[in-house]
Motif scaffolding. Sequence first.
Motif, PDB file in Angstrom:
ATOM      1  N   VAL A 113       0.597  -1.082  -0.229  1.00 25.97           N
ATOM      2  CA  VAL A 113       0.351  -0.255  -0.338  1.00 25.97           C
ATOM      3  C   VAL A 113       0.513   1.654  -0.268  1.00 25.97           C
ATOM      4  CG1 VAL A 113      -1.640   1.495   1.124  1.00 25.97           C
ATOM      5  CG2 VAL A 113      -2.088  -1.393   1.357  1.00 25.97           C
ATOM      6  N   ALA A 114       1.952   1.396   0.696  1.00 24.11           N
ATOM      7  CA  ALA A 114       3.088   2.173   0.839  1.00 24.11           C
ATOM      8  C   ALA A 114       3.790   2.432  -0.538  1.00 24.11           C
ATOM      9  CB  ALA A 114       4.024   1.872   1.762  1.00 24.11           C
ATOM     10  N   MET A 115       3.911   1.489  -1.085  1.00 30.03           N
ATOM     11  CA  MET A 115       4.421   1.979  -2.389  1.00 30.03           C
ATOM     12  C   MET A 115       3.757   2.293  -3.341  1.00 30.03           C
ATOM     13  SD  MET A 115       4.590  -0.562  -6.194  1.00 30.03           S
ATOM     14  CE  MET A 115       5.574  -0.657  -6.883  1.00 30.03           C
ATOM     15  N   THR A 116       2.471   2.072  -3.337  1.00 34.64           N
ATOM     16  CA  THR A 116       1.141   2.503  -4.176  1.00 34.64           C
ATOM     17  C   THR A 116       0.997   3.942  -4.095  1.00 34.64           C
ATOM     18  OG1 THR A 116       0.598   0.117  -4.278  1.00 34.64           O
ATOM     19  CG2 THR A 116      -1.156   2.140  -4.814  1.00 34.64           C
ATOM     20  N   ALA A 117       1.063   4.512  -2.911  1.00 34.29           N
ATOM     21  CA  ALA A 117       0.917   5.540  -2.600  1.00 34.29           C
ATOM     22  C   ALA A 117       1.412   6.496  -3.197  1.00 34.29           C
ATOM     23  CB  ALA A 117       1.027   5.692  -0.787  1.00 34.29           C
ATOM     24  N   ALA A 118       2.942   6.000  -3.078  1.00 30.52           N
ATOM     25  CA  ALA A 118       4.206   6.513  -3.746  1.00 30.52           C
ATOM     26  C   ALA A 118       3.977   6.577  -5.168  1.00 30.52           C
ATOM     27  CB  ALA A 118       5.425   5.884  -3.755  1.00 30.52           C
ATOM     28  N   GLU A 119       3.617   5.984  -5.789  1.00 28.57           N
ATOM     29  CA  GLU A 119       3.699   5.523  -7.397  1.00 28.57           C
ATOM     30  C   GLU A 119       2.553   6.516  -8.189  1.00 28.57           C
ATOM     31  OE1 GLU A 119       5.615   4.371  -9.352  1.00 28.57           O
ATOM     32  OE2 GLU A 119       7.308   3.636  -7.835  1.00 28.57           O
ATOM     33  N   HIS A 120       1.932   6.434  -7.100  1.00 28.39           N
ATOM     34  CA  HIS A 120      -0.096   6.880  -7.764  1.00 28.39           C
ATOM     35  C   HIS A 120       0.459   8.356  -7.196  1.00 28.39           C
ATOM     36  CE1 HIS A 120      -4.103   8.027  -7.301  1.00 28.39           C
ATOM     37  NE2 HIS A 120      -4.239   7.423  -8.968  1.00 28.39           N
ATOM     38  N   ARG A 121       1.387   9.130  -6.380  1.00 30.40           N
ATOM     39  CA  ARG A 121       1.192  10.416  -6.315  1.00 30.40           C
ATOM     40  C   ARG A 121       2.524  10.485  -7.075  1.00 30.40           C
ATOM     41  NH1 ARG A 121       1.557  14.092  -1.537  1.00 30.40           N
ATOM     42  NH2 ARG A 121       2.234  16.272  -2.962  1.00 30.40           N
TER      43      ARG A 121
END
Length: 305
Positions: A113-121
Amino acid sequence: MAVDIGGTKIAGALVRSDGTLVADSRRPTPRSTDPDTVMAALDEVVDELAGTPAWSEVRRCGIGSAGPVDAAHGTVSPVNIPAWRGFPVHARVRDALARNGAHVPAVLVGDGVAMTAAEHRLGAARGHRNALCMVVSTGVGGGLVLDGRLHTGPTGNAGHIGHISVDLDGEKCPCGSRGCVEGLASGTAIARHARVADAQAAAEAARAGDADALAAFDRAGRALAAGIAATATLVEIDIVVIGGGVAAAGELLLTPLRRHLETYAALDFVRHLRVAPAALGTDAGLVGAWAAAERLIPLTTGPTA
């Protein structure tokens, strides 16, 4: 502040509002069976960051951890950290922050979820309203963006694709199931199948044409494709972002993944699915923990280190 907890390393960083790391600290994840020994490494990371000039700017903390996590209760039970089962990492990190004068809110999410937040941001999923982002490393994790929003689920484990079963008669997984994506596609699984020490050695052998190593990456790509296709069929995503240490192998992993995806993603509404490498590299976990905290702990004033 951001914390990234994995089976290989425990890292922390102070992060500016543009995603820039202004200070960071890392420790190897102890192999001890004593939960406090593992926590001691995390305490050292926090204490080291507390000695930097930017510490006074900390206003919130994002904790990204290998899963499974239980965000509702603030606990983690990482498959790759056997010493932690139901470990209250949220409270312990809050204690470490407070001990260093930072009485700030914190949020716990899975590393996927953390990596997803980074790549989406800031990364490869930016601008996409529906995305699956994956960490392929010591384990395999993932996270979802649905309708433009980070979808964590009630416990913070939504999108944990590594423990979708893709081989009904496969090997027993430490999670308790059989034939999980992680057991076929993690760096550990690739190295074992290639008969080498680690995923990096497997990549080197594959580039040299070693048949066992090439087969290991093909096997991993097939498992990932099956899990991705199942996820895309269920929730209709339009991009898959692949990050983590194993993803550094590049096309050795992505080429077979895309080829097998043509077989598994057979329905019309999933055939358009794009597969892209992560854009944020090895700092994605830390930037992601920060990005998750930014989304889930909104602040109206003050710096956001």
